[in-house]
Write a protein that holds these residues in place. Structure first.
Motif, short mmCIF file in Angstrom:
data_model
loop_
_atom_site.label_atom_id
_atom_site.label_comp_id
_atom_site.label_asym_id
_atom_site.label_seq_id
_atom_site.Cartn_x
_atom_site.Cartn_y
_atom_site.Cartn_z
N GLU A 71 19.05 -17.77 7.03
CA GLU A 71 18.27 -18.96 6.67
C GLU A 71 16.79 -18.60 6.74
O GLU A 71 16.29 -18.14 7.78
N LEU A 72 16.11 -18.79 5.63
CA LEU A 72 14.68 -18.46 5.59
C LEU A 72 13.86 -19.68 5.97
O LEU A 72 14.26 -20.82 5.74
N GLU B 249 -21.47 -23.83 17.96
CA GLU B 249 -20.56 -24.87 17.48
C GLU B 249 -19.32 -24.87 18.37
O GLU B 249 -18.80 -23.81 18.74
N GLY B 250 -18.88 -26.06 18.71
CA GLY B 250 -17.63 -26.21 19.45
C GLY B 250 -16.69 -27.07 18.64
O GLY B 250 -17.12 -27.91 17.84
N GLU B 251 -15.39 -26.85 18.81
CA GLU B 251 -14.43 -27.64 18.05
C GLU B 251 -13.18 -27.91 18.89
O GLU B 251 -12.87 -27.16 19.84
N TYR B 252 -12.49 -28.95 18.51
CA TYR B 252 -11.18 -29.23 19.10
C TYR B 252 -10.23 -29.55 17.95
O TYR B 252 -10.52 -30.41 17.11
N PHE B 253 -9.13 -28.82 17.92
CA PHE B 253 -8.15 -29.00 16.84
C PHE B 253 -6.80 -29.29 17.45
O PHE B 253 -6.40 -28.65 18.44
N ARG B 254 -6.11 -30.25 16.89
CA ARG B 254 -4.74 -30.51 17.35
C ARG B 254 -3.86 -30.79 16.14
O ARG B 254 -4.26 -31.49 15.21
N ARG B 255 -2.68 -30.18 16.16
CA ARG B 255 -1.73 -30.37 15.04
C ARG B 255 -0.38 -30.78 15.62
O ARG B 255 0.07 -30.23 16.63
N TRP B 256 0.28 -31.72 14.95
CA TRP B 256 1.57 -32.19 15.43
C TRP B 256 2.61 -32.26 14.31
O TRP B 256 3.71 -32.73 14.51
N GLY B 257 2.28 -31.82 13.15
CA GLY B 257 3.24 -31.92 12.05
C GLY B 257 3.03 -30.80 11.06
O GLY B 257 2.12 -29.98 11.24
N PRO B 258 3.86 -30.76 10.06
CA PRO B 258 4.90 -31.70 9.66
C PRO B 258 6.24 -31.42 10.37
O PRO B 258 6.40 -30.38 11.00
N ALA B 259 7.15 -32.35 10.22
CA ALA B 259 8.53 -32.13 10.67
C ALA B 259 9.29 -31.43 9.56
O ALA B 259 9.03 -31.66 8.37
N ILE B 260 10.19 -30.55 9.94
CA ILE B 260 10.97 -29.83 8.93
C ILE B 260 12.45 -29.87 9.29
O ILE B 260 12.81 -30.04 10.46
N ASP B 261 13.29 -29.74 8.28
CA ASP B 261 14.74 -29.74 8.50
C ASP B 261 15.28 -28.32 8.36
O ASP B 261 15.01 -27.65 7.36
N VAL B 262 16.02 -27.89 9.36
CA VAL B 262 16.58 -26.54 9.33
C VAL B 262 18.05 -26.59 9.75
O VAL B 262 18.51 -27.57 10.37
N GLY B 263 18.77 -25.54 9.45
CA GLY B 263 20.17 -25.44 9.83
C GLY B 263 21.05 -26.30 8.95
O GLY B 263 20.63 -26.72 7.87
N PRO B 264 22.27 -26.59 9.37
CA PRO B 264 22.85 -26.15 10.64
C PRO B 264 23.32 -24.69 10.59
O PRO B 264 23.71 -24.20 9.54
N GLN B 265 23.22 -24.03 11.72
CA GLN B 265 23.74 -22.67 11.87
C GLN B 265 24.82 -22.71 12.95
O GLN B 265 24.52 -23.01 14.11
N ASN B 266 26.02 -22.39 12.55
CA ASN B 266 27.14 -22.43 13.49
C ASN B 266 27.26 -21.09 14.20
O ASN B 266 27.50 -20.06 13.58
N GLN B 267 27.08 -21.11 15.48
CA GLN B 267 27.15 -19.87 16.27
C GLN B 267 28.51 -19.65 16.93
O GLN B 267 28.76 -18.62 17.53
N GLY B 268 29.33 -20.68 16.90
CA GLY B 268 30.68 -20.52 17.46
C GLY B 268 30.66 -20.39 18.97
O GLY B 268 29.88 -21.03 19.66
N LEU B 269 31.51 -19.48 19.44
CA LEU B 269 31.67 -19.35 20.89
C LEU B 269 30.68 -18.36 21.48
O LEU B 269 30.35 -17.34 20.87
N ASN B 270 30.24 -18.68 22.66
CA ASN B 270 29.32 -17.81 23.39
C ASN B 270 30.14 -16.82 24.21
O ASN B 270 30.95 -17.21 25.06
N SER B 271 29.94 -15.54 23.93
CA SER B 271 30.76 -14.53 24.60
C SER B 271 30.48 -14.45 26.09
O SER B 271 31.26 -13.89 26.85
N PHE B 272 29.36 -15.03 26.53
CA PHE B 272 29.02 -14.92 27.95
C PHE B 272 29.81 -15.91 28.82
O PHE B 272 30.09 -15.64 29.96
N ASP B 273 30.08 -17.09 28.27
CA ASP B 273 30.81 -18.05 29.10
C ASP B 273 32.03 -18.66 28.40
O ASP B 273 32.70 -19.52 28.97
N GLY B 274 32.28 -18.22 27.17
CA GLY B 274 33.46 -18.67 26.46
C GLY B 274 33.36 -20.09 25.93
O GLY B 274 34.29 -20.61 25.34
N ARG B 275 32.19 -20.71 26.12
CA ARG B 275 32.01 -22.07 25.59
C ARG B 275 31.26 -22.00 24.27
O ARG B 275 30.76 -20.95 23.88
#
Lengths: 742, 197
Positions: A725-726, A208-234
Motif C-alpha cells: 500500500e503506497l 523573525e520568530g514563528e509558531y506553526f501548528r498543523r493538525w490535518g488533513p485526515a487520510i484513509d489507509v488500509g485495511p491491511q490484514n496481518q493475520g496471526l502474530n507469531s509471538f503470541d498466537g493471537r
C-alpha cells in the motif's frame, strides 16, 4: 530531432531575440538578470561563471508563487533538485536523478548564511517546516548542484543549499504574519530589521520568530490484514486491547506537527552574530521495517521531535589591500527523540503490558572555529587565493529505551547506548584566476580528517569562458564525500551488528553547461555524469553471516533473520541533462520560467546487480508564470512541478514491484496589497496534486510475503501474500495569509 | 599532568581567535560591498551610456576618478579592482577613457579635482560613510556621475550605486542628486532602478 521540432525551436529563439532587440536596454537588463551567489566559492560572484550550476530562488519569487518552505521552493522553482515526502514526514531531497531515501537529508549540505546545520549523529538536515527558518526573513536560497565538499567538507554530495537571510535594510521595519492552510494548519510570525548606532558605530538587528501548528488533513489507509502474530498466537493488535489483526482506517494524526522557531542576526562593524533555534515535533505515522512497522495505528503518542539551536559569531579583518582574514566561532546543539507505541507483542515488546513505548533518543553537540584568509594578490580580483582551516569538537549520544506506555516505567535496560567525543578537522585551499577577459579558472581542494576513517581530499576544478555575446560555457570536475554518521558507524542493537571499518561515501562528477542570456531572458543547458562509491546502507546479513556473528558472540542465538549491519554496500552510476529557461516581458509584469531534468541513475551492488534508485524520479521539472495586474490589483501566479513514475521505497520486497504513478502539483497564488489598509498585504493560494499515491510503502505490510505464525489448529506455517500500500497524497488544499509591515 | 587533548585543542583555538581580534582592533571597519566589483564595472559602463549628458561632460576622453580612503584596505582593494575592471573596457559610452586613483583629502578638494580634471565619473569604494554628507554638498553643481560600491551611500547623496536584492543585481539612483550633478538618465533606464527621491 524532427523538422517540426527544429522549426518550433527556431521560432522560439527568434521570438525571444526580437523581444530583446525591441528594447535597447536589453544589455542592461541582461546584466540585471544575472544572479549573484556566495555559496559556490565563499565569495559573491556571478552565477553564470560560478564553479557550479546554481539556481537562485529569490524572496520575491517565493512569495509570488506561494512557497512556504524550502522543499516547496525547490520543487516549484529550482533547476535540477527535487523532493519527496510521505504524508507529514520530513521531505527528502534529491538531485539530478539521485535521491537516497531515509537519509534524513544527509546527502545535501544545508547552510544558513554559510553555517552548516547537518549534524553528526544522523547527518540530518530538515528542508520542510522542520528547517525552522521563517520564510519572510529569507532573501534567497542558493541551490548549488553537484559535489561541493571542496569548501564545506562532509555531506555536500548532491550539492549545497545555502539559505541567505535578509539584511536589516532589506527587512526594514516590523513585520507581522498570520496564515493558514484552511482547516489544516496555522502559522503566526513576527520579525523586523532595525539599524541603529552603538558607540557611534552602525549596528543592525534582523530577526523573525514563528509558531506553526498543523493538525490535518485526515487520510484513509488500509485495511491491511496481518493475520496471526507469531509471538503470541493471537491476531495482531494495532490499538491497545484490540486484537483484530487489521491495520487501517481513518488516520487523523498523520500530519500533526508543531514548530516554534526563530532566527536573529546582529551586525556591528565587522562583527556578525547569528542565532537560530527550533523545536520540530511531528507525527510518525508510517514506519518502515527498520523502525517499528507494527506500531499502534493513528496514535498521537507516536512522534518524532528535533530540538536545535546554533550560534555563529564572525569577525572580518581587512588586514591590507591584499589580505582579509575571517574568523568564525560556532556552536550547535541538536537532539532527537522518536517515541513509538506498540500494543502487539513483538521482538521489542515481549512484555506483559498492554502497550510498549519505544523511545529512541539522540543528541549531537559541536563547537568549532574556522579561520580563513583571502589574498587578492594583484588587488584586482583576478588572482585570489582563499585558504582556511575548520576544527570542530563533537559530542554524540544515543540510546533506546522500552517503557510501559501506561506509566513510562522502564521495561528493559537501556539499549544501544552510544556516548562518544570526537574531533574533525578540515583545511581548504581555493585559487581563482582570470588570466584573460575570456577565461575564469577556479581550482581548489579540501582535506578532511576524521578519526573514524582517516583523511579524505575533495578537489574541484572549474573553468568558464564566454563563447559569444551573452553565452558562457563552463566545465566542472568535482568530488565530495559523506562521512558516515555516528548512528551508522557506531550504533548497535541486539539484531544489528556495529559497523566495521565503515568508509566515507564518495562521489565524483564531471559536468558541462552553457548559460545564455539575452536581455532579461536566460537559458541554461547542462549535462552531467557522476560516479558514487561506497554507499552506506543497512545490509541484511546472510544466514552464514548471522551464524558467524552468533559464533563470535556478537548476535544472540535466537536471531534467525533480519539481522543487519551498516556497510559500504553499493555504488551509483548517474548521468543526464538539465535545462532551464526564465525571463520577463512587459516591464517585468510577465515573469516565467521552466526547468527540466532527465537522468539515469543505476544502483549497483556486487553480487546483486543493477537496479534503478527507489523514490528518485528519472524525469522531473517545474514551470511557472505570473502577471502583475498593477496598481492595487493582485499579482496572479501559476506554478507547477512534475515527477515521473518511480519505484517505491520497498520496491524489491514485492512482486510485482510497486511504482508510484507520476506526481505533480499545480498551485495558483494571488498576492497583493489589501484594499484600504496601508502596509497590509495578502497571499492566497490553491494547490492541486496530480497523482494519488507517493513512493512509500506504508503500514505493517513491508514485504510481499510474511511467514511466521502457525495455524493454531493444524500447526502449519502460514504464509500471507500481500500487496503493498503506497502512501496516499493529499489532492487539494488552499490557504490564505496576511502580512502587515510597519 | 597533561590536559586532555580536546582541552588543548580548545585552548589553541581560543588563543588564535584572541590574537586575530587583537590584530584587527584598528584595521578599519567593513562596509559591505554587496555586488561583485567586476559586475559593478559592467553595470557602470552600461548605465553611463544611458546618461544623456555623459559625452558632453566627458569631452574627447572620459576621465574616471577612483577615490580611496587612506588607511582602509577594503577601499584600496575595491579601487584597484575598479581600475582593473575599467582597464579591460575599451570604451565608456563610445569614448576612450583614463582612470586615476586618488586618496581622499577632503570634499572640497575632491570637487575641485573633478572640475580641473573634467571628471566624468567619480567612484567611491568603502570607507566614506561619515564623509558622504560633505561630499554631497561639495559636489552640488559639479558635472560628474558619482558612483558608489556601497549601497547605503546612494540614499546619503551619491548618484549611482549597486546592491543585491534577492540574489540579483540592483541599481540605485539618487534622483535629486543626479539633477544637481547634471546626470540625466533616460526614463526607461530609471524604470530598471531603485530610485531615491
Amino acid at each position: 530531432m524532427s523538422k517540426r521540432h527544429t522549426l518550433w525551436g527556431a521560432a522560439i529563439v527568434s521570438c525571444v531575440s526580437a523581444t530583446a532587440r525591441a528594447d535597447d536596454t536589453a544589455d542592461l537588463q541582461s546584466l540585471l538578470s544575472e544572479t549573484v551567489v556566495v555559496g559556490a566559492s565563499k565569495s559573491a560572484e556571478k552565477g553564470s561563471t560560478a564553479p557550479a550550476v546554481t539556481t537562485t530562488l529569490t524572496a520575491d519569487d517565493m512569495r509570488r508563487y506561494g512557497m512556504r518552505t524550502i522543499d516547496e521552493a525547490i520543487d516549484f522553482l529550482s533547476l535540477g533538485a527535487t523532493t519527496s515526502s510521505a504524508g507529514g514526514r520530513t521531505p527528502e531531497v534529491g538531485s539530478r536523478g539521485v535521491l537516497v531515501t531515509n537519509d534524513q537529508g544527509n546527502h545535501f549540505l544545508l547552510l544558513v548564511d554559510g553555517h552548516a546545520v547537518n549534524e553528526a549523529l544522523f547527518g540530518a538536515a530538515r528542508f520542510g517546516r522542520g528547517a525552522g527558518i521563517p520564510m519572510e526573513i529569507v532573501d534567497r536560497i542558493e541551490v548549488i548542484l553537484g559535489p561541493g565538499s571542496v569548501l564545506y567538507g562532509s555531506s555536500a554530495m548532491l550539492g549545497v543549499i545555502n539559505v541567505v537571510t535578509k539584511s536589516a535594510r532589506d527587512f526594514a521595519g516590523t513585520h507581522v504574519v498570520a496564515e493558514t492552510d484552511i482547516a489544516q494548519s496555522f502559522r503566526a510570525a513576527a520579525g523586523g530589521g532595525y539599524e541603529f548606532n552603538v558607540l557611534k558605530e552602525r549596528a543592525s538587528v534582523t530577526f523573525e520568530g514563528e509558531y506553526f501548528r498543523r493538525w490535518g488533513p485526515a487520510i484513509d489507509v488500509g485495511p491491511q490484514n496481518q493475520g496471526l502474530n507469531s509471538f503470541d498466537g493471537r491476531q495482531w493488535s494495532f490499538k491497545p486491547g484490540q486484537y483484530t489483526g487489521t491495520w487501517g482506517g481513518r488516520m487523523t494524526h498523520a500530519y500533526d506537527a508543531e514548530v516554534p522557531a526563530g532566527i536573529l542576526v546582529f551586525r556591528l562593524k565587522n562583527f556578525e552574530l547569528r542565532l537560530q533555534g527550533k523545536i520540530f515535533k511531528r507525527a510518525s505515522p508510517f514506519n518502515h521495517d527498520f523502525v517499528w512497522p507494527d506500531s499502534d495505528f493513528n496514535d498521537r503518542d507516536n512522534f518524532e521531535r528535533d530540538r536545535y539551536i546554533f550560534g555563529d559569531a564572525r569577525y572580518r579583518i581587512p588586514l591590507s589591500a591584499i589580505a582579509t582574514v575571517d574568523a568564525r566561532v560556532y556552536s550547535d546543539s541538536f537532539d532527537y527523540q522518536r517515541s513509538v507505541d506498540a500494543s502487539a507483542a513483538g521482538p521489542t515488546c515481549g512484555f506483559n503490558v498492554a502497550t510498549c513505548r519505544r523511545v529512541a533518543s539522540g543528541a549531537s553537540r559541536w563547537a568549532g572555529t574556522e579561520l580563513s584568509a583571502s589574498f587578492d594578490w594583484r588587488k584586482d580580483g583576478a588572482f585570489v587565493t582563499l585558504i582556511g582551516v575548520d576544527g570542530r569538537l563533537r559530542y554524540v549520544a544515543s540510546q533506546v529505551d522500552v517503557l510501559d506506555a501506561a506509566n513510562n516505567r522502564p521495561l528493559a535496560s537501556t539499549d544501544s547506548v552510544l556516548r562518544v567525543h570526537d574531533k574533525v578537522f578540515g583545511a581548504y585551499l581555493q585559487q581563482t584566476w582570470s588570466p584573460t577577459l575570456w577565461l575564469s579558472l577556479n581550482a581548489g581542494a579540501r582535506l578532511d580528517v576524521d578519526q573514524r576513517f582517516g583523511s579524505r581530499i575533495s578537489p574541484r576544478f572549474a573553468a568558464s569562458l564566454p563563447v559569444w555575446q551573452g553565452g558562457t560555457l563552463k566545465g566542472i570536475y568535482s568530488e565530495a564525500f559523506r562521512a558516515p554518521s555516528w548512528q551508522e558507524s557506531a550504533s548497535a542493537i541486539e539484531t544489528q551488528l556495529p559497523a566495521d571499518n565503515l568508509m566515507p561515501e564518495t562521489v565524483r562528477s564531471v559536468e558541462g553547461a552553457i548559460d545564455q542570456r539575452l536581455g532579461s531572458h536566460r537559458l541554461l543547458l547542462g549535462v552531467f555524469r557522476s560516479w558514487w562509491r561506497d554507499l552506506v546502507e543497512l545490509h541484511v546479513l546472510t544466514d552464514a553471516e548471522v551464524r558467524a556473528g552468533q559464533l563470535a558472540g556478537w548476535l544472540p542465538l535466537y536471531v534467525t533473520s533480519l539481522a543487519t549491519q551498516y556497510r559500504n554496500v553499493a555504488s551509483i552510476d548517474n548521468y543526464g541533462f538539465n535545462a532551464g529557461y526564465e525571463g520577463t516581458l512587459g516591464d517585468s509584469r510577465w515573469r516565467y520560467g521552466l526547468n527540466a531534468t532527465g537522468a539515469i541513475a543505476r544502483r549497483v551492488e556486487p553480487g546483486v546487480g543493477e537496479s534503478p534508485l527507489v523514490v528518485a524520479p528519472h524525469l522531473f521539472g517545474n514551470a511557472r508564470i505570473s502577471y502583475e495586474l498593477g496598481d492595487r490589483l493582485p499579482t496572479v501566479a501559476l506554478a507547477a512541478h512534475y515527477q515521473a513514475t518511480r519505484p517505491s521505497d520497498r520496491a524489491w520486497a514485492f512482486y510485482p514491484p510497486p511504482f508510484a504513478p507520476p506526481f505533480g502539483q499545480v498551485r495558483l497564488t494571488l498576492t497583493g496589497p489589501f484594499p484600504g489598509v496601508k502596509g497590509l498585504t495578502y497571499r492566497a493560494y490553491a494547490n492541486y496534486a496530480i497523482g494519488e499515491k507517493g513512493p512509500y510503502v506504508i503500514g505493517p505490510t513491508q514485504s510481499g510475503s510474511n511467514t511466521g505464525a502457525r495455524d493454531p489448529t493444524t500447526g502449519a506455517l502460514i504464509t500471507l501474500y500481500r500487496p503493498p500500500e503506497l502512501v496516499p497524497i493529499e489532492r487539494f488544499r488552499a490557504g490564505v495569509g496576511l502580512q502587515y509591515d510597519f | 599532568m597533561h590536559a586532555p587533548s580536546r582541552f588543548r585543542f580548545a585552548r589553541v583555538v581560543a588563543a588564535l581567535v584572541c590574537l586575530l581580534v587583537a590584530l584587527a582592533s584598528d584595521r578599519g571597519r567593513a562596509e559591505e560591498v554587496a555586488l561583485p566589483v567586476a559586475l559593478q564595472v559592467e553595470l557602470l559602463v552600461k548605465v553611463a551610456s544611458y546618461d544623456r549628458n555623459f559625452q558632453q561632460r566627458a569631452g574627447e576622453r572620459a576621465k574616471v576618478i577612483i577615490v580611496t580612503k587612506p588607511g582602509n584596505g577594503d577601499s584600496t582593494r575595491v579601487a584597484a579592482q575598479v581600475e582593473a575592471g575599467l582597464g579591460r573596457v575599451a570604451q565608456i559610452a563610445g569614448l576612450a577613457h583614463d582612470e586615476m586613483v586618488t586618496p581622499y583629502r577632503g570634499a572640497a578638494e575632491l570637487a575641485e579635482l573633478c572640475r580641473t580634471q573634467h571628471a566624468a565619473i567619480l567612484f567611491f569604494g568603502p570607507g566614506f560613510r561619515d564623509d558622504i554628507p560633505a561630499i554631497r554638498e561639495a559636489l552640488d553643481g559639479v558635472d560628474v556621475l558619482s558612483v558608489s560600491a556601497i549601497p547605503d551611500y546612494v540614499e546619503a547623496g551619491i548618484v549611482l550605486g549597486f546592491d543585491v536584492a534577492s540574489g540579483r543585481p540592483e541599481l540605485l539612483v539618487n534622483l535629486p542628486q543626479a539633477r544637481r550633478q547634471k546626470v540625466a538618465l533616460r526614463s526607461d533606464v530609471l524604470r530598471l532602478m531603485k530610485v531615491f527621491q
